[in-house]
Design a protein around this motif. Structure first.
Motif, PDB file in Angstrom:
ATOM      1  N   ARG A  38       0.834  -1.192   0.000  1.00 32.57           N
ATOM      2  CA  ARG A  38       0.000   0.000   0.000  1.00 32.57           C
ATOM      3  C   ARG A  38       0.878   1.255   0.000  1.00 32.57           C
ATOM      4  O   ARG A  38       1.194   1.791   1.061  1.00 32.57           O
ATOM      5  N   THR A 102       2.283   4.864  -7.142  1.00 34.35           N
ATOM      6  CA  THR A 102       0.824   4.699  -7.109  1.00 34.35           C
ATOM      7  C   THR A 102       0.279   4.486  -8.517  1.00 34.35           C
ATOM      8  O   THR A 102      -0.607   3.640  -8.733  1.00 34.35           O
ATOM      9  N   MET A 106      -1.832   1.247  -9.970  1.00 36.24           N
ATOM     10  CA  MET A 106      -3.150   1.363 -10.600  1.00 36.24           C
ATOM     11  C   MET A 106      -3.204   0.745 -11.996  1.00 36.24           C
ATOM     12  O   MET A 106      -4.269   0.295 -12.432  1.00 36.24           O
ATOM     13  N   ASN A 164      -5.549  11.394  -5.908  1.00 32.46           N
ATOM     14  CA  ASN A 164      -6.603  10.959  -4.988  1.00 32.46           C
ATOM     15  C   ASN A 164      -6.322   9.566  -4.442  1.00 32.46           C
ATOM     16  O   ASN A 164      -6.578   9.304  -3.251  1.00 32.46           O
ATOM     17  N   ARG A 165      -5.817   8.683  -5.294  1.00 34.37           N
ATOM     18  CA  ARG A 165      -5.514   7.321  -4.840  1.00 34.37           C
ATOM     19  C   ARG A 165      -4.446   7.340  -3.747  1.00 34.37           C
ATOM     20  O   ARG A 165      -4.570   6.646  -2.726  1.00 34.37           O
ATOM     21  N   GLU A 168      -5.963   8.792  -0.599  1.00 32.88           N
ATOM     22  CA  GLU A 168      -6.875   7.826   0.050  1.00 32.88           C
ATOM     23  C   GLU A 168      -6.096   6.769   0.819  1.00 32.88           C
ATOM     24  O   GLU A 168      -6.482   6.385   1.931  1.00 32.88           O
TER      25      GLU A 168
END
Length: 224
Positions: A38, A102, A106, A164-165, A168
């Motif tokens: 993560r 990130t 994705m 945004n990812r 979050e």
């Protein structure tokens, strides 16, 4: 019994995240876990929680220099640190790198592990910059990405979707109680269990019912 989901929230600016990352990579084929990487932003966590970089306290910085060297040797991870580059590395922003990571998560998640590792190697072993676009592209090349894919991902880091990812993921880590990195969250018996730091993995094993075999466990031979 089902497999335990273990999430590792990390930032490549954190040397302790690298230690935890490599050890969990070794244990994912030994423990009954599903390991999920993560990528998150350490700067955002520090700001939201009011935490301060440990190196800002002179005595703690002095201790960390020794501690990182000892931990690197014990965990067999090639973190290299000296007093000369200590303040420099802790003054570097990893936001662009973490947005790039990130973006790969994705779009091309198979590259997530090698790309993250190459960022750590460049920053913590080679003491090279990871904040400028040309250096991010160099890391991507080392991780096996084509120049075309790397350039496409670099263009993505300014997109709202990637921003945004990452935001979050950072907020999710904070929700679990993170105040620094690495933050390891094990989902066990219907609830999340937070472990802070790379030196809590033995305790993680105890909580989820798995045996700790040291930082460099030998992989059991497959049964014939």
């Amino acid at each position: 019994m089902g497999r335990t989901l273990v999430e590792l929230f990390y930032d490549v600016v954190s040397p302790y995240s690298w230690l935890g990352f490599e050890v969990l990579c070794r244990y994912r084929h030994i423990w009954n876990i599903d390991l999920r990487f993560r990528p998150a932003f350490l700067g955002g966590i520090m700001q939201a929680t009011g935490n301060k970089p440990p190196a800002m306290l002179p005595k703690r910085a002095e201790y960390m220099l020794k501690d990182i060297k000892r931990m690197a040797k014990y965990y067999q991870v090639p973190v290299q640190i000296s007093e000369d580059n200590f303040q420099h590395v802790f003054g570097t922003s990893s936001l662009g790198a973490m947005r790039f990571i990130t973006a790969i998560d994705m779009t091309q998640p198979r590259y997530l592990e090698p790309l993250s590792r190459e960022f750590w190697i460049r920053f913590w072993s080679q003491h090279e910059d990871i904040s400028q676009p040309e250096n991010i592209l160099a890391v991507a090349g080392q991780a096996g990405l084509s120049p075309e894919l790397a350039q496409k991902l670099l263009e993505m880091i300014s997109s709202p979707a990637v921003k945004n990812r990452l935001k979050e993921a950072t907020e999710e880590a904070i929700k679990y109680g993170a105040f620094g990195m690495p933050a390891v969250v094990a989902h066990f018996n219907g609830e999340p269990h937070l472990f802070f730091g790379s030196d809590r993995l033995e305790l993680l094993g105890s909580v989820i019912g798995e045996k700790w075999l040291g930082p460099v466990p030998s992989v059991p031979s497959p049964k014939m």
